[in-house]
Every structure is written in structure tokens, then in C-alpha cells.
Design an enzyme around this catalytic site. Structure first.
Site, mmCIF file in Angstrom:
data_model
loop_
_atom_site.group_PDB
_atom_site.id
_atom_site.type_symbol
_atom_site.label_atom_id
_atom_site.label_comp_id
_atom_site.label_asym_id
_atom_site.label_seq_id
_atom_site.Cartn_x
_atom_site.Cartn_y
_atom_site.Cartn_z
ATOM 1 C CD GLU B 48 -76.561 -65.773 83.397
ATOM 2 O OE1 GLU B 48 -75.772 -66.233 84.232
ATOM 3 O OE2 GLU B 48 -77.349 -66.492 82.741
ATOM 4 C CG ASN B 52 -71.525 -64.485 87.815
ATOM 5 O OD1 ASN B 52 -71.855 -65.660 87.942
ATOM 6 N ND2 ASN B 52 -71.100 -63.971 86.662
ATOM 7 N NE ARG B 106 -73.035 -70.278 88.374
ATOM 8 C CZ ARG B 106 -74.153 -69.654 88.063
ATOM 9 N NH1 ARG B 106 -75.324 -70.211 88.338
ATOM 10 N NH2 ARG B 106 -74.134 -68.487 87.460
#
Ligand SMILES: Nc1ncnc2c1ncn2[C@@H]1O[C@H](COP(=O)(O)OP(=O)(O)O)[C@@H](O)[C@H]1O
Ligand SMILES: Nc1ncnc2c1ncn2[C@@H]1O[C@H](COP(=O)(O)OP(=O)(O)O)[C@@H](O)[C@H]1O
Lengths: 111, 143, 143, 111
Positions: B48, B52, B106
Site C-alpha cells: 500500500e 501510494n 483507487r
């Protein structure tokens, strides 16, 4: 990213193999959307039996497909997730829009 | 007995390195004699944070991502740092479902996933400068 | 189409990081869609070079080891660098069976293994400054 | 590093499991030497069936044990190596001092 797509009784069964992350999700999304557009599928079953890893990019893919079919009244299910994938599915709140079944056969009989 | 180890990995912000990054931190954490679930949690959280940096930090342009991990006894610390665009409002960014990239589908669940799977998540960010995510997790497998 | 990627890993000279270092470079090289044998060769060569930095470079004292790897199309380059004691006579050191640590049961086969398994091995070293081993291997799996 | 040691007809059979490198080799060496010193074994069979990886540190261990038993006229064999381990064994020239057999039973019948 290997993906098997087939339709049984207007239900699209998506079987993915490998790891679903941001890198692989685009291909997954595109393949599913092209298949949906060309078929008469109304419902979707996401079968995760072959998926060893998924992060929140996979959640985006699932929600995106849900938005695509829900206006047409389609049903939505996920099946066969390992512990890691199940965790992500639980955290994401996806089980509010999709039902979880242990395998595709049970899911199909509930569509 | 005190046990310590550390690693520092730099990779370019390419999406194919998401899998590599989580594999590396997973391999590093395996010294802690972890359960399958503990390793999965760490791999997912790293995935994650690195994703990002690639999508939001560098917005798919070229940049470097630094992944530092350290072990002190049964505590794992992982830091993911980019020199990308930074976060305007960190509190808002951490809300479940908040995303500035809905067009990329997203889900806005990245920080929520990190927070759920790790024991602590701290976010340091300055617009125009970059972002650092610091996560810790205590492993129970060794006392 | 040109494909490029790179990584840079720093780890302390602890013997438990030998396994970690070869796992990382193995995971990095897996982008090249390698055969099992190609990956084994790279893992083994990395293990030799990193072990040498730990045993000979730092002589089991504390130091940092830098492992850089890059991919350009089907060519993998791996560099292992330490700031340890360096090598007096590189030509002698590369001879099969040559070792300065027979008391540790070193076989003197490290460089020979690297040379056999990789396509090229270059050694740069200065006594008191450190050693850098640069290895390349062409992967046949992708053209 | 897991190690099983047993003696059959004065032949020590060393079965190692896992990865043999500099980090793990010290333990392997110490355990074997303590066993040899306490037993009446003359020959050694190194069984690599359970070894997934070995680098030149393993070669050092094998040669070291060879030096220990060869003055007493012992025989030496290696068995069950996977492709990676076999490669290291071949590069090292160890097959000049030890014979390679596919498995422990064949090796034992040649001791
Ligand atoms: N490394 C980063 N650089 C810049 N912005 C970031 C970074 N990480 C997160 N953000 C911001 O925080 C928001 C929420 O992140 P997250 O919870 O992971 O959800 P998502 O990635 O699905 O958008 C992102 O949409 C983005 O605006
Ligand atoms: N990183 C290093 N720093 C200092 N000396 C080294 C290094 N690598 C190799 N050497 C020297 O080269 C010799 C031969 O290395 P090698 O062929 O790997 O055999 P071995 O490690 O078994 O001694 C070593 O014994 C040591 O003297």
C-alpha cells in the site's frame, strides 16, 4: 496476470491467478470490462481461488465493476479467498455490496 | 538478548517494483520467525505505502522510493519515503474511502489497510517535498 | 523495446544477511523471467560476494555492505561493495583454492564459483579502502 | 539448520535440511565433529536431499571433514544433491575426493 472469464446463466465468473496489486490491476480491469461489454452477463462472481495476494488496488477493481453492473440490477459475489485476500475484503467493507461464498458452485446457486 | 538488524532499499517508482518491495520486506521480516499472517500483514502494508508513492507521490513520473526496515528484538519498523508531491491534509487523507484519484479507481482504503494490519502508522508529509510513512508491528512469534 | 530497472540495498555485515541478500537479488532478477538455473546461479554468486565482504572485508566486525543491481533488457548487473580491508593481490585472490582464512575452513573457491556462474566478474579493491565486485549475466529466457 | 546424524556399519550419514552458507555452516561443522569424535564412524555420506541451497561455505565443510577422516582411511560420498548443489560440488572439484551417488542406499552399498 492470468485471468479466466466465462459466463454461466448470465453470470460472469472471473477467475484470477497470481497477485493483484496496482501493477496488475489495470490489465484485470480492462479484460473484465471488455468481456462485460461484449457479453450479456448481468451478475459477477469474483473467484479468488488462484489469487495469492491482493491489496487495496483489488478493492478498487471490485468496486469499479460493481458500479458498472449494479445499475442494471446485477448481483455480486466473491469466492475462494485465502486468508490474506479475505482480510483485505473484510477491511474494505466490500461485503456490504457483495456476498462471500466458499466456492463458485455455491455462489452460482445463489445468483 | 538484544537482536538488531536493518536494511535500506532504494528503487525507482515503477509499478512492477510494488511486488519486489513487498517481497524484500517480507524476506527481511522472516528473521522474526513470523506466522504466515504476520508476514502477510507486513507485505500488504508495504504494498500500500509503496503504491501510494508511485501513484500519488510521483504520479507515475520517475522518482526514487526509499524503503527502510529495522528489527529490534520482536519489533519491526518499516519506513517508506518518497520525494514526491506530498499530502495537503494528512488527516483527511487517512479517512477511509478518501482518495484524490477516483479516476484511477483507487478505493481510498490504503491508509485504512495499513492501520488495520500494522500496530502503528505515522505519516509525515510536506506538499512539494514528499511523504514518509512509518509503520511498526510487534511480532508475537518470538517473545 | 528497452526495459530498465534498478535497486540499491544496504545491509549490515551480519552473517544472517547472506540469505537475505541472495533472496533480494533473486527476487529482483525474477523480472527477467529466468529459468530456475539462471536464478540459482545469481543467488549463489551473490551469496559468495556478500559472504566475502562479511568474512574478509570486515573480518566479522561491523560494517555496511552495498548491493546494487540493474537490469537493462536481458542483462543483469550486480555490484557488491564493502568499505573493508581490501585485497592486496587481486590476481592471487582469484586463483582457485586461494584463501587467507584457511582457519575458518574457507575453501578458496568463492571467486571461482562467481566466475563459473556469471558471465563476467570484475574485482576492484584497494587495501584499507574496500572491495567492489561487479558481475554480469545475460538471461536467455527473454530475447 | 536441521541436521540428522546416524551411523550404519561404521558409516556416518549426515542429512542436512535447509540452506548451507557461511552463516549456517559453523553449526553444521560443530555438530558433525562432535558426533565423529564420540562415535566409531570411519566413513561419511553427506546426504543433500533436504538441502535447497549451498555455496562454497559448504565445500569448506565437506573438505574439512574429509581431512578429518581420511588419515584414518575412511571413505567419502555425497548423495541427493539438487541441481544448484550439484553445480557447486562439480565446480569445487570435490568429486576428486568423494564419489557421488543418487541416494544413501546406493552409497552405503559402496562403502
Ligand atoms: N505518498 C503519497 N504522496 C502523496 N499523496 C499521498 C501519498 N500517499 C497517500 N496520499 C494521499 O492520500 C490519499 C489516501 O491514500 P490511501 O488511503 O492510500 O487511498 P488511495 O491510494 O486508494 O487513494 C490519496 O488519495 C492521496 O491523495
Ligand atoms: N570483500 C573482500 N575483502 C577483502 N578480501 C577479500 C574479499 N573478497 C575476497 N577476498 C580475498 O580473496 C580471497 C579469495 O576469495 P574466495 O575465492 O572467495 O575464497 P574464500 O572466501 O574461500 O577465501 C579471500 O581469502 C580473501 O583473502
Amino acid at each position: 496476470m492470468q485471468l479466466n472469464l466465462k459466463t454461466i446463466n448470465k453470470t460472469l465468473i472471473v477467475s484470477a491467478f497470481g497477485e493483484i496489486d496496482h501493477h496488475t490491476s489495470e490489465e484485470v480491469r480492462d479484460k473484465i470490462d471488455r468481456y462485460i461489454d461484449a457479453s450479456s452477463a448481468r451478475n459477477i462472481i469474483f473467484d479468488f481461488t488462484g489469487v495469492s495476494f491482493m491489496d487495496s488496488a483489488g478493492i478498487g477493481v471490485i468496486i469499479g465493476r460493481y458500479k458498472k453492473i449494479s445499475p442494471l440490477g446485477g448481483k455480486f459475489a466473491v469466492t475462494g479467498a485465502n486468508a490474506q485476500v479475505k482480510r483485505i475484503i473484510e477491511i474494505s467493507g466490500i461485503l456490504k455490496i457483495a456476498r462471500y461464498y466458499d466456492n463458485v458452485d455455491i455462489a452460482l446457486s445463489n445468483m | 538478548m538484544d537482536y538488531e538488524n536493518s536494511m535500506r532499499l532504494e528503487i525507482p517508482s515503477k509499478s512492477e517494483n510494488e511486488a519486489f518491495a513487498r517481497a524484500v520486506v517480507g524476506a527481511f521480516a522472516s528473521q522474526l520467525d513470523p506466522t504466515v499472517e504476520e508476514i502477510s500483514d507486513v507485505r500488504t502494508a508495504v504494498s500500500e505505502a509503496v503504491t501510494n508513492s508511485i501513484i500519488h507521490g510521483y504520479e507515475n513520473t520517475h522518482g526514487m522510493i526509499l524503503i527502510e526496515a529495522s528489527i529490534k528484538n520482536n519489533l519491526l519498523k518499516v519506513e517508506v519515503t518518497d520525494k514526491g508531491k506530498g499530502i495537503e491534509d494528512i488527516t483527511a487523507a487517512r479517512q477511509p474511502l478518501f482518495t484524490t484519484k477516483p479516476e484511477l479507481e483507487r478505493s481510498g482504503m490504503g491508509f485504512t489497510v495499513m492501520e488495520t494490519l500494522m500496530d502503528s502508522v505515522d505519516v509525515f508529509s510536506e506538499p512539494g517535498k514528499g511523504t514518509r510513512v512509518v509503520m511498526t508491528k510487534k511480532f508475537n512469534s518470538i517473545a
